[in-house]
Scaffold this active site. Structure first.
Site, PDB file in Angstrom:
ATOM      1  N   ASP A 229     -46.024 -34.611  46.295  1.00  0.00           N
ATOM      2  CA  ASP A 229     -45.679 -33.683  47.377  1.00  0.00           C
ATOM      3  C   ASP A 229     -46.850 -33.721  48.360  1.00  0.00           C
ATOM      4  O   ASP A 229     -47.992 -33.442  47.978  1.00  0.00           O
ATOM      5  CB  ASP A 229     -45.512 -32.254  46.842  1.00  0.00           C
ATOM      6  CG  ASP A 229     -44.271 -32.101  45.968  1.00  0.00           C
ATOM      7  OD1 ASP A 229     -43.523 -33.087  45.805  1.00  0.00           O
ATOM      8  OD2 ASP A 229     -44.052 -30.993  45.455  1.00  0.00           O
ATOM      9  N   ASP A 384     -32.693 -28.802  45.951  1.00  0.00           N
ATOM     10  CA  ASP A 384     -33.630 -27.729  45.581  1.00  0.00           C
ATOM     11  C   ASP A 384     -32.839 -26.486  45.167  1.00  0.00           C
ATOM     12  O   ASP A 384     -32.734 -25.518  45.931  1.00  0.00           O
ATOM     13  CB  ASP A 384     -34.531 -27.380  46.777  1.00  0.00           C
ATOM     14  CG  ASP A 384     -35.366 -28.571  47.239  1.00  0.00           C
ATOM     15  OD1 ASP A 384     -35.911 -29.272  46.374  1.00  0.00           O
ATOM     16  OD2 ASP A 384     -35.465 -28.795  48.461  1.00  0.00           O
TER      17      ASP A 384
END
Ligand code: 1PR
Length: 528
Positions: A229, A384
């Site tokens: 990330d 998500d």
């Protein structure tokens, strides 16, 4: 000097980098005549059969390619290039291939299989070849929905075959003409060795001295993926970060766990089967101006020879001067910089919402456009989701499941709500509606995160993973929650996912990729 046939599709940079890493220089074809004059020609590619054939036709490359092949001048095709050698493909009915090899390219149609085939599979070598000198049975990286069929007429061309539901042709060779269905430039050291054999041989590459063993069925193995990330921290540096349930700040500061290019290099050396970069603030930036991410990809792809996925901000955009960029433009910039797949998060939710309302394919969504040009295998949907508990599934309009982990009020059921903007906003769509819509629109893979589990080290959400795995026929990557090597064994034993991804445990050096794989093998799960 190696010459590349770059006709503007797919990730050609990786092939270029692989050739350079072997010590050769690369130049590009500039005119159709160059195809005839090049000493050694590499014809790379991913993408849609019809799109590739029409690009070759427009550039005037078809005739010289056929002539070169007839003259037996060294040529190595990769992936879609192999398929173009055949008469045609079910991917583009009515479009003629080069017609050098008798037979057709078919779609994998075994209902029990995930399609595309994405991952590391073996090859059975059918005859001696200088190309496979030094090859020791290693797995190689495949990514395709269509395969070249074996017929009586094309036997003289078959160099290797591979099994995925059926047995198909994974490499062809006749004299100095060869092509691989797998990607040598993405197959780690074993793939580089095959490329080196083509590049450095100064005699007929069909001669070899390898020993051929009895043919055994090959199998695809489970993938272990390292995820980075990435975002800019408060002092303006691009860093690898990691959140707890998507909160990446600790005492107000963005957690800094390292530099993206260095970490990706480390994971490649440790045996990662794939590397994913998620530009986690991409939804609010304009990635075409976000040069650091493009540069991260460019630099990583110089030394990392496994597939690279990039996500974050793959959506259409109008800049401050009023210039419009489609999601395809943004994705193309990433592919040119070394990405093999793009992952779409927020925009996939908006696209699916629209599709569910109209039940019509517009042909204009990010998913459809990128899939059409680069192929379904290049489009990953990053999901998500988070749990929403319900007492009564009958009164819930969403796909609810029974859970072994009751909610705060003792609720025994839950559904998974999709979110956008890095989990900041919940939308009125559940995970099953999302993944099924995206598959219908042409996505090739699901990266299944879970906000409840992210960064918790408590193991993957097996209930969510089973729920999604049974709803689609494209590959699913389990993500979020890995805290030990045993969690990988658990997810592969208890669900049918094709791959598992982790971030925190790798960044913090709590468990290495090598340890994860050794533990998988010790538990009877085949790995690369
Ligand atoms: O919406 O298309 O711009 O894409 C944004 C992308 O960034 C999405 O793929 C979204 O998942 C990701 N993202 C956005 N915000 C965050 C955040 O953490 N604040 N990261 C975020 C999501 C999830 C994983 C993570 C696994 C494994 N991170 O990829 O690496 O959960 O972690 P673990 O092994 O440590 O548990 P768009």
């Amino acid at each position: 000097m190696i010459t590349m046939l770059d006709y503007g599709a797919g990730n050609v940079r990786s092939v270029r980098n692989a050739i350079r890493s072997i010590g050769s220089d690369v130049k590009d074809i500039e005119s159709p005549e160059d195809i005839l004059h090049a000493e050694k020609l590499i014809f790379p590619g991913v993408g849609n059969f019809g799109v590739v054939m029409s690009r070759l036709r427009e550039a005037g490359y078809i005739e010289p390619l056929i002539q070169r092949i007839r003259e037996n001048r060294p040529l190595l095709g990769i992936c879609i290039a192999l398929q173009t050698f055949f008469e045609g493909s079910e991917e583009a009915p009515g479009v003629q291939g080069l017609g050098i090899i008798p037979g057709m390219v078919r779609r994998f149609d075994d209902a029990a299989l995930s399609v595309p085939q994405i991952g590391w599979n073996g090859v059975s070598v059918h005859r001696e070849s200088g190309l496979f000198h030094g090859y020791d049975g290693e797995k190689l990286y495949f990514v395709h929905s269509f395969y070249s069929e074996i017929t009586k007429e094309n036997q003289p061309w078959i160099l290797t075959t591979t099994d995925y539901g059926c047995e198909f042709i994974s490499a062809v060779q006749r004299g100095n003409i060869a092509a691989f269905q797998f990607h040598p430039e993405k197959s780690g050291a074993a793939g580089l060795n095959l490329l080196r054999n083509f590049i450095t041989s100064d005699k007929d590459i069909s001669c070899g001295t390898m020993s051929l063993s009895e043919r055994k069925k090959t199998s695809i193995v489970k993938r272990v993926i390292a995820c980075l990330d990435v975002r800019t921290n408060d002092t303006g540096d691009l860093v690898v970060t990691k959140g707890d349930q998507y909160d990446v700040r600790e005492e107000g500061e963005v957690r800094n766990l390292g530099k993206p290019v260095e970490l990706a290099g480390r994971y490649y050396r440790e045996g990662a089967d794939e590397i994913t970069f998620l530009n986690i603030t991409g939804f609010r930036d304009f990635p075409m101006k976000d040069q650091p991410m493009l540069e991260v990809l460019q630099r990583t792809s110089e030394n990392v020879f496994v597939p690279l996925t990039i996500g974050g901000g793959i959506q259409e955009f109008t800049d401050s001067e009023g210039n419009f960029y489609s999601a395809l433009d943004v994705a193309s910039a990433y592919f040119r910089s070394g990405a093999d797949k793009v992952s779409i998060g927020s925009d996939a939710v908006y696209v699916a919402e629209k599709y569910l309302q109209t039940q019509e394919k517009s042909g204009k969504s990010s998913i459809e456009q990128i899939s059409m040009v680069y192929g379904a295998q290049a489009v990953v949907i990053s999901v998500d989701p988070k749990r929403v508990y319900v007492k009564d599934p009958q009164n819930c309009p969403r796909h609810a499941i029974t859970t072994d982990f009751p909610g705060p009020g003792g609720e025994k059921y839950c559904w998974y709500q999709c979110t956008v903007r890095g989990g900041r906003e919940g939308r009125d769509i559940d995970v099953i509606e999302l993944v099924q819509s995206c598959e219908a629109l042409g996505a090739g893979e699901i990266l299944l995160n879970c906000i409840d589990k992210d960064g918790t080290n408590s193991g993957f959400d097996l209930e969510l993973i089973r729920h999604v795995r049974q709803a689609v026929s494209i590959p699913v990557i389990a993500s979020s929650g890995a805290g030990s090597a045993d969690h990988f064994v658990e997810v592969f034993r208890q669900t049918d996912v094709e791959a598992a991804l982790a971030a925190g445990i790798f960044h913090r050096r709590e468990v290495s990729i090598d340890t994860v794989k050794k533990n998988m093998r010790a538990n009877g799960i085949e790995t690369r």
